[in-house]
Design a protein around this motif. Sequence first.
Motif, short mmCIF file in Angstrom:
data_model
loop_
_atom_site.label_atom_id
_atom_site.label_comp_id
_atom_site.label_asym_id
_atom_site.label_seq_id
_atom_site.Cartn_x
_atom_site.Cartn_y
_atom_site.Cartn_z
N ASP A 4 0.85 -1.18 0.00
CA ASP A 4 0.00 0.00 0.00
C ASP A 4 0.89 1.23 0.00
OD1 ASP A 4 -2.12 -1.71 0.13
OD2 ASP A 4 -2.63 -1.28 2.21
N LEU A 5 0.74 2.05 -1.04
CA LEU A 5 1.58 3.23 -1.17
C LEU A 5 0.91 4.48 -0.59
CD1 LEU A 5 2.97 2.68 -4.76
CD2 LEU A 5 4.08 2.19 -2.59
N ASN A 6 -0.42 4.46 -0.59
CA ASN A 6 -1.11 5.64 -0.05
C ASN A 6 -2.04 5.25 1.10
OD1 ASN A 6 -4.04 5.49 -0.79
ND2 ASN A 6 -3.24 5.36 -2.85
N ARG A 7 -2.42 6.25 1.85
CA ARG A 7 -3.30 6.07 3.01
C ARG A 7 -4.62 6.82 2.82
NH1 ARG A 7 -2.08 8.52 7.37
NH2 ARG A 7 -2.88 6.97 8.76
N TRP A 36 -7.82 4.08 -6.07
CA TRP A 36 -6.81 4.74 -5.24
C TRP A 36 -6.89 4.22 -3.81
CZ3 TRP A 36 -8.15 10.43 -6.87
CH2 TRP A 36 -7.75 10.64 -8.20
N ASN A 39 -5.40 0.95 -3.47
CA ASN A 39 -4.02 0.95 -3.95
C ASN A 39 -3.81 0.12 -5.21
OD1 ASN A 39 -1.85 2.46 -2.21
ND2 ASN A 39 -3.41 1.72 -0.79
N GLN A 42 -2.50 4.66 -8.44
CA GLN A 42 -2.11 5.80 -7.59
C GLN A 42 -2.48 7.11 -8.29
OE1 GLN A 42 -1.00 5.28 -4.50
NE2 GLN A 42 -1.15 3.10 -4.93
N ARG A 64 2.14 6.39 2.66
CA ARG A 64 2.64 5.38 3.60
C ARG A 64 4.04 5.77 4.04
NH1 ARG A 64 5.47 0.60 3.46
NH2 ARG A 64 4.71 -0.97 4.90
#
Length: 65
Positions: A4-7, A36, A39, A42, A64
């Motif tokens: 997971d690259l984003n929160r 998004w 994930n 992005q 993240r």
Amino acid sequence: MSEDLNRIKVVLVEKKKTSKWLAEQLRKDPATISKWCTNKTQPGLEVLYEIARILDVEVKDLLRQ
């Protein structure tokens, strides 16, 4: 193995907002926001800044660490 690259999903929950609400704010397809949040894809950097502005958080809060 995907990471997971984003929160975005976590921050939406913290702010008591839905992905549908975010889609309306950004004028984007809810399916895009869903990708998004899970994930699968992005958002671009400019969009991340816009999301941060809308949610009243720092961009780093959406990533993240």
